[in-house]
Design an enzyme around this catalytic site. Sequence first.
Site, PDB file in Angstrom:
ATOM      1  N   ARG A   1      -2.533  -1.221  -5.995  1.00 13.02           N
ATOM      2  CA  ARG A   1      -3.343  -1.575  -7.170  1.00 13.02           C
ATOM      3  C   ARG A   1      -3.264  -0.515  -8.254  1.00 13.02           C
ATOM      4  O   ARG A   1      -3.432  -0.798  -9.428  1.00 13.02           O
ATOM      5  CB  ARG A   1      -4.816  -1.758  -6.765  1.00 13.02           C
ATOM      6  CG  ARG A   1      -5.096  -2.945  -5.886  1.00 13.02           C
ATOM      7  CD  ARG A   1      -6.446  -2.811  -5.229  1.00 13.02           C
ATOM      8  NE  ARG A   1      -6.513  -1.584  -4.439  1.00 13.02           N
ATOM      9  CZ  ARG A   1      -7.582  -1.150  -3.792  1.00 13.02           C
ATOM     10  NH1 ARG A   1      -8.708  -1.824  -3.847  1.00 13.02           N
ATOM     11  NH2 ARG A   1      -7.527  -0.030  -3.096  1.00 13.02           N
ATOM     12  N   ARG A   2      -3.033   0.748  -7.892  1.00  8.54           N
ATOM     13  CA  ARG A   2      -3.069   1.835  -8.881  1.00  8.54           C
ATOM     14  C   ARG A   2      -1.699   1.970  -9.535  1.00  8.54           C
ATOM     15  O   ARG A   2      -0.785   2.600  -9.003  1.00  8.54           O
ATOM     16  CB  ARG A   2      -3.513   3.137  -8.201  1.00  8.54           C
ATOM     17  CG  ARG A   2      -4.992   3.113  -7.810  1.00  8.54           C
ATOM     18  CD  ARG A   2      -5.372   4.295  -6.969  1.00  8.54           C
ATOM     19  NE  ARG A   2      -4.775   4.272  -5.651  1.00  8.54           N
ATOM     20  CZ  ARG A   2      -4.889   5.238  -4.751  1.00  8.54           C
ATOM     21  NH1 ARG A   2      -5.559   6.336  -5.055  1.00  8.54           N
ATOM     22  NH2 ARG A   2      -4.322   5.128  -3.562  1.00  8.54           N
TER      23      ARG A   2
ATOM     24  N   SER B   1      -4.287   0.043  14.400  1.00 11.30           N
ATOM     25  CA  SER B   1      -5.021   1.315  14.519  1.00 11.30           C
ATOM     26  C   SER B   1      -5.482   1.466  15.967  1.00 11.30           C
ATOM     27  O   SER B   1      -5.630   0.465  16.680  1.00 11.30           O
ATOM     28  CB  SER B   1      -6.251   1.298  13.613  1.00 11.30           C
ATOM     29  OG  SER B   1      -7.073   2.429  13.849  1.00 11.30           O
TER      30      SER B   1
ATOM     31  N   THR C   1       1.132   3.445  -2.577  1.00 10.05           N
ATOM     32  CA  THR C   1       0.737   4.443  -3.579  1.00 10.05           C
ATOM     33  C   THR C   1       0.262   5.744  -2.933  1.00 10.05           C
ATOM     34  O   THR C   1       0.114   6.750  -3.619  1.00 10.05           O
ATOM     35  CB  THR C   1      -0.390   3.910  -4.493  1.00 10.05           C
ATOM     36  OG1 THR C   1      -1.479   3.477  -3.669  1.00 10.05           O
ATOM     37  CG2 THR C   1       0.082   2.768  -5.368  1.00 10.05           C
TER      38      THR C   1
ATOM     39  N   GLY D   1       0.825  -1.218   0.000  1.00 10.88           N
ATOM     40  CA  GLY D   1       0.000   0.000   0.000  1.00 10.88           C
ATOM     41  C   GLY D   1       0.853   1.259   0.000  1.00 10.88           C
ATOM     42  O   GLY D   1       0.670   2.146   0.831  1.00 10.88           O
TER      43      GLY D   1
ATOM     44  N   TYR E   1     -14.684  -2.416  10.581  1.00 12.72           N
ATOM     45  CA  TYR E   1     -13.317  -1.866  10.495  1.00 12.72           C
ATOM     46  C   TYR E   1     -12.587  -2.123  11.809  1.00 12.72           C
ATOM     47  O   TYR E   1     -11.439  -2.591  11.813  1.00 12.72           O
ATOM     48  CB  TYR E   1     -13.336  -0.371  10.158  1.00 12.72           C
ATOM     49  CG  TYR E   1     -11.929   0.202  10.091  1.00 12.72           C
ATOM     50  CD1 TYR E   1     -11.044  -0.198   9.092  1.00 12.72           C
ATOM     51  CD2 TYR E   1     -11.465   1.104  11.056  1.00 12.72           C
ATOM     52  CE1 TYR E   1      -9.734   0.292   9.047  1.00 12.72           C
ATOM     53  CE2 TYR E   1     -10.161   1.599  11.015  1.00 12.72           C
ATOM     54  CZ  TYR E   1      -9.301   1.189  10.009  1.00 12.72           C
ATOM     55  OH  TYR E   1      -8.005   1.658   9.963  1.00 12.72           O
TER      56      TYR E   1
HETATM   57  P1  NDP Z   1      -4.477   5.570   2.175  1.00 12.36           P
HETATM   58  O1  NDP Z   1      -5.852   5.359   1.635  1.00 12.36           O
HETATM   59  O2  NDP Z   1      -3.810   6.855   1.904  1.00 12.36           O
HETATM   60  O3  NDP Z   1      -3.526   4.379   1.694  1.00 12.36           O
HETATM   61  C1  NDP Z   1      -3.957   3.042   1.667  1.00 12.36           C
HETATM   62  C2  NDP Z   1      -2.995   2.220   0.832  1.00 12.36           C
HETATM   63  O4  NDP Z   1      -3.428   0.850   0.855  1.00 12.36           O
HETATM   64  C3  NDP Z   1      -2.957   2.657  -0.618  1.00 12.36           C
HETATM   65  O5  NDP Z   1      -1.630   2.637  -1.075  1.00 12.36           O
HETATM   66  C4  NDP Z   1      -3.772   1.594  -1.338  1.00 12.36           C
HETATM   67  O6  NDP Z   1      -3.242   1.396  -2.635  1.00 12.36           O
HETATM   68  C5  NDP Z   1      -3.492   0.359  -0.472  1.00 12.36           C
HETATM   69  N1  NDP Z   1      -4.549  -0.633  -0.596  1.00 12.36           N
HETATM   70  C6  NDP Z   1      -5.834  -0.543  -0.164  1.00 12.36           C
HETATM   71  N2  NDP Z   1      -6.521  -1.639  -0.504  1.00 12.36           N
HETATM   72  C7  NDP Z   1      -5.647  -2.460  -1.166  1.00 12.36           C
HETATM   73  C8  NDP Z   1      -5.750  -3.732  -1.773  1.00 12.36           C
HETATM   74  N3  NDP Z   1      -6.900  -4.415  -1.777  1.00 12.36           N
HETATM   75  N4  NDP Z   1      -4.662  -4.262  -2.360  1.00 12.36           N
HETATM   76  C9  NDP Z   1      -3.503  -3.583  -2.374  1.00 12.36           C
HETATM   77  N5  NDP Z   1      -3.329  -2.376  -1.820  1.00 12.36           N
HETATM   78  C10 NDP Z   1      -4.395  -1.823  -1.223  1.00 12.36           C
HETATM   79  O7  NDP Z   1      -4.629   5.330   3.740  1.00 12.36           O
HETATM   80  P2  NDP Z   1      -3.561   5.333   4.938  1.00 12.36           P
HETATM   81  O8  NDP Z   1      -2.204   5.576   4.457  1.00 12.36           O
HETATM   82  O9  NDP Z   1      -4.103   6.209   5.983  1.00 12.36           O
HETATM   83  O10 NDP Z   1      -3.743   3.839   5.437  1.00 12.36           O
HETATM   84  C11 NDP Z   1      -2.672   2.924   5.550  1.00 12.36           C
HETATM   85  C12 NDP Z   1      -2.959   1.959   6.694  1.00 12.36           C
HETATM   86  O11 NDP Z   1      -3.024   2.696   7.908  1.00 12.36           O
HETATM   87  C13 NDP Z   1      -4.288   1.212   6.576  1.00 12.36           C
HETATM   88  O12 NDP Z   1      -4.075  -0.131   6.990  1.00 12.36           O
HETATM   89  C14 NDP Z   1      -5.188   1.935   7.565  1.00 12.36           C
HETATM   90  O13 NDP Z   1      -6.188   1.101   8.068  1.00 12.36           O
HETATM   91  C15 NDP Z   1      -4.174   2.314   8.627  1.00 12.36           C
HETATM   92  N6  NDP Z   1      -4.555   3.415   9.499  1.00 12.36           N
HETATM   93  C16 NDP Z   1      -4.877   4.641   8.979  1.00 12.36           C
HETATM   94  C17 NDP Z   1      -5.231   5.681   9.830  1.00 12.36           C
HETATM   95  C18 NDP Z   1      -5.662   7.011   9.337  1.00 12.36           C
HETATM   96  O14 NDP Z   1      -6.321   7.758  10.108  1.00 12.36           O
HETATM   97  N7  NDP Z   1      -5.326   7.407   8.114  1.00 12.36           N
HETATM   98  C19 NDP Z   1      -5.208   5.485  11.290  1.00 12.36           C
HETATM   99  C20 NDP Z   1      -4.876   4.163  11.721  1.00 12.36           C
HETATM  100  C21 NDP Z   1      -4.533   3.178  10.845  1.00 12.36           C
HETATM  101  P3  NDP Z   1      -4.110   1.217  -3.963  1.00 12.36           P
HETATM  102  O15 NDP Z   1      -5.390   1.954  -3.793  1.00 12.36           O
HETATM  103  O16 NDP Z   1      -3.227   1.728  -5.041  1.00 12.36           O
HETATM  104  O17 NDP Z   1      -4.295  -0.268  -4.042  1.00 12.36           O
HETATM  105  C1  8X3 Z   2      -8.087   4.790  11.380  1.00  9.68           C
HETATM  106  C2  8X3 Z   2      -8.372   5.648  12.544  1.00  9.68           C
HETATM  107  O1  8X3 Z   2     -10.123   6.455  14.160  1.00  9.68           O
HETATM  108  O2  8X3 Z   2     -10.714   6.471  11.822  1.00  9.68           O
HETATM  109  O3  8X3 Z   2      -7.752   3.501  11.747  1.00  9.68           O
HETATM  110  O4  8X3 Z   2     -10.577   4.423  13.022  1.00  9.68           O
HETATM  111  S1  8X3 Z   2     -10.033   5.730  12.893  1.00  9.68           S
END
Ligand code: NDP
Ligand code: 8X3
Length: 252
Positions: A34-35, A139, A11, A9, A152
Amino acid sequence: MSKTVFVTGATSGIGKACAEKFAKNGYDVVITGRRVDLLNQVKSHLEKNYSIKVTALEFDVQNRAAVFTSVENIISLHPTIDILINNAGLALGRDAFDEANIDDWETMMNTNVTGLLYITRALMPHLKASKGHIINIGSIAGKEVYENGNAYCASKFAVDALSKAMRIDLVKHGIKVTSVNPGAVETEFSIVRFKGDTTKAKAAYIGYTPLVAADVADTIFYCASLPAHVCINDLTIMSTQQANATMFFKES
Ligand code: NDP
Ligand code: 8X3
């Protein structure tokens, strides 16, 4: 010899920031997503700015065959994988249990839990060989359940359980397992959660200063830079103004 980090992930958001942080510090990097257009942009950016090897792999972590084939194919390019950052993940919707979309539930479980299992199993021989480090992105939602967080939260509680389980089962191989659990980070996360509704997505961060992806990447890099005998097992990182999963101190 330089070390290699494998970031799922990458991207956008936290994964992209991790790729940058490790590249800046001399690591070779495998990035996935994926992108394909965004993957190629990240790859070009890293290659232009740092003297490291970058490999981009396009696959959906939910696709078991694609995960195992992709991992097999990179081993000639990166014979040693030192660090796996299991970051790919998403939330879809913020609806009450009785109204939530069942397809969304399946996608979250299949991505956040099953996808993480596939990647980690596929890389197991390489992480055993390197006595590597698995860093799972959990998280605060995997520590506390909040209203309308149902599936989630469950997926991130599962990641929490898997981090503990991996640590127990893999300690005999000298593999470190760290769970990094962020609170609110402003990335594409909320845009994805609210299915492109940028007004709703932006509203999630109004009135307080959320984390940015680089805050989390810096912390992950710190966890990965400790001596061999030191492991941070579990780390929660929050905006100073976020007191728990749902309570934010908003300036008036
Ligand atoms: P983004 O949406 O910015 O990034 C998510 C990444 O995951 C992208 O690169 C996306 O790539 C990839 N991804 C999602 N689904 C798939 C799939 N099926 N196959 C391959 N790649 C996938 O979100 P964040 O950077 O915030 O999230 C990253 C992680 O952090 C996640 O696990 C999220 O749950 C966790 N998190 C985020 C928080 C927040 O508040 N932002 C807080 C706590 C945890 P692409 O679409 O190109 O496939
Ligand atoms: C992402 C943070 O608070 O939106 O895991 O669940 S929250």
